[in-house]
Design a protein around this motif. Structure first.
Motif, PDB file in Angstrom:
ATOM      1  N   ALA A  81       8.012 -12.479   0.667  1.00 43.13           N
ATOM      2  CA  ALA A  81       8.624 -13.743   0.669  1.00 43.13           C
ATOM      3  C   ALA A  81       9.977 -13.762   0.419  1.00 43.13           C
ATOM      4  N   GLY A  82      10.869 -12.853   1.296  1.00 37.62           N
ATOM      5  CA  GLY A  82      12.273 -12.911   0.958  1.00 37.62           C
ATOM      6  C   GLY A  82      12.762 -11.730  -0.050  1.00 37.62           C
ATOM      7  N   GLU A  83      11.965 -11.435  -0.773  1.00 36.13           N
ATOM      8  CA  GLU A  83      12.097 -10.239  -1.655  1.00 36.13           C
ATOM      9  C   GLU A  83      11.494  -8.833  -1.163  1.00 36.13           C
ATOM     10  N   LEU A  84      12.318  -7.928  -1.894  1.00 40.14           N
ATOM     11  CA  LEU A  84      11.468  -6.466  -1.749  1.00 40.14           C
ATOM     12  C   LEU A  84      11.066  -5.902  -2.944  1.00 40.14           C
ATOM     13  N   LEU A  85       9.717  -5.807  -3.016  1.00 42.01           N
ATOM     14  CA  LEU A  85       9.001  -5.270  -4.074  1.00 42.01           C
ATOM     15  C   LEU A  85       8.856  -3.677  -3.903  1.00 42.01           C
ATOM     16  N   HIS A  86       8.707  -2.913  -5.221  1.00 41.78           N
ATOM     17  CA  HIS A  86       8.509  -1.797  -4.840  1.00 41.78           C
ATOM     18  C   HIS A  86       7.752  -0.786  -6.167  1.00 41.78           C
ATOM     19  N   PHE A  87       7.279  -0.110  -5.865  1.00 38.64           N
ATOM     20  CA  PHE A  87       6.771   1.098  -6.950  1.00 38.64           C
ATOM     21  C   PHE A  87       6.774   2.475  -6.374  1.00 38.64           C
ATOM     22  N   ASP A  88       6.992   3.417  -7.498  1.00 41.55           N
ATOM     23  CA  ASP A  88       7.258   4.717  -7.013  1.00 41.55           C
ATOM     24  C   ASP A  88       5.924   5.674  -7.013  1.00 41.55           C
ATOM     25  N   VAL A  89       5.828   6.593  -6.246  1.00 32.52           N
ATOM     26  CA  VAL A  89       4.960   7.668  -6.525  1.00 32.52           C
ATOM     27  C   VAL A  89       5.265   9.065  -6.417  1.00 32.52           C
TER      28      VAL A  89
END
Length: 245
Positions: free
Chosen positions: A104-112
């Motif tokens: 919704a207009g944002e970029l979420l992230h997590f690392d692996v």
């Protein structure tokens, strides 16, 4: 990283790590209770995806109905893969990766983090004629310093940065090449385009179509095939032991 486990690190605001042994899965999404990693954002699907550890790599399933996920290599200067909606068990080849979800207009992230990759041992190959190098670049030459300066912004952690201008490259090379000027840098860029077979030699009768976006094409090729790595940026340091010639 020790062992064969895959480590998942949530994004900003989360300090915990999740360690997955081979064969173990981690589900992520908006819904609490049914996900191991909860991404509390209205733009994330209730059941958004799943990670499965597979020895020295891991696979990603995109359970979203409409959103494509990107898996970036933060150390790869723009290297990434796309995982389409509904795609199951897409293998991820990066030792360090960032999963990016549009929300919704944002970029979420997590690392692996995956276990360290294994490589074949070096040593002499079979008897016979030595294989010719694909590109044959010499890191002691000025053209290589020019190429390194062109690639530097993306190798320094800005994967979408535009290629530097000729004037910016000239200024960047001043510490190791005091005589650098705009004409000399442009000549080396043109030389690289021929050396890396992006355009015919000027002596060739067939010059082919004009090469637009020459610097961007050079950077893209160099980074795609690791012709310039982050370690190579030392040729741009003022105290470099070998001054490009």
């Amino acid at each position: 990283m020790s062992g064969d486990s895959v480590i998942v690190v949530p994004g900003a605001g989360h300090g915990e790590q999740v360690r997955l042994a081979p064969g173990e899965r981690l589900r992520f999404g908006r819904r609490t209770g049914s996900n191991d990693l909860v991404l509390a954002h209205e733009g994330v699907s209730r059941a958004a995806g799943e990670i499965t550890a597979q020895g020295t790599f891991w696979v990603l399933s995109n359970l979203s109905a409409h959103q494509t996920y990107a898996v970036e290599n933060p150390e790869g200067a723009g290297e990434h893969i796309k995982v389409a909606p509904g795609r199951l068990d897409a293998p991820v080849p990066f030792e360090f990766a960032r999963v990016v979800l549009p929300a919704a207009g944002e970029l979420l992230h997590f690392d692996v983090w995956a276990p360290r990759h294994d490589y074949a041992p070096g040593g002499p190959g079979p008897d016979g004629t030595t294989t010719r190098p694909a590109f044959g670049l010499d890191p002691t030459k000025r053209y290589f310093a020019v190429l390194a300066a062109l690639c530097e912004p993306r190798l320094r952690g800005a994967p979408h940065a535009p290629a530097p201008t000729v004037d910016q490259v000239t200024a960047r090379l001043a510490p190791v090449w005091p005589g650098a000027n705009r004409a000399a840098v442009q000549w080396n860029i043109d030389y690289l385009a021929v050396k890396l077979r992006l355009k015919p030699d000027p002596a060739s009768a067939d010059q082919g179509p004009r090469l637009n976006g020459k610097k961007e094409t050079l950077v893209g090729l160099a980074l795609r095939f690791d012709l310039v790595r982050e370690d190579d940026l030392r040729v741009l340091a003022a105290g470099a032991t070998e001054v490009p010639r």
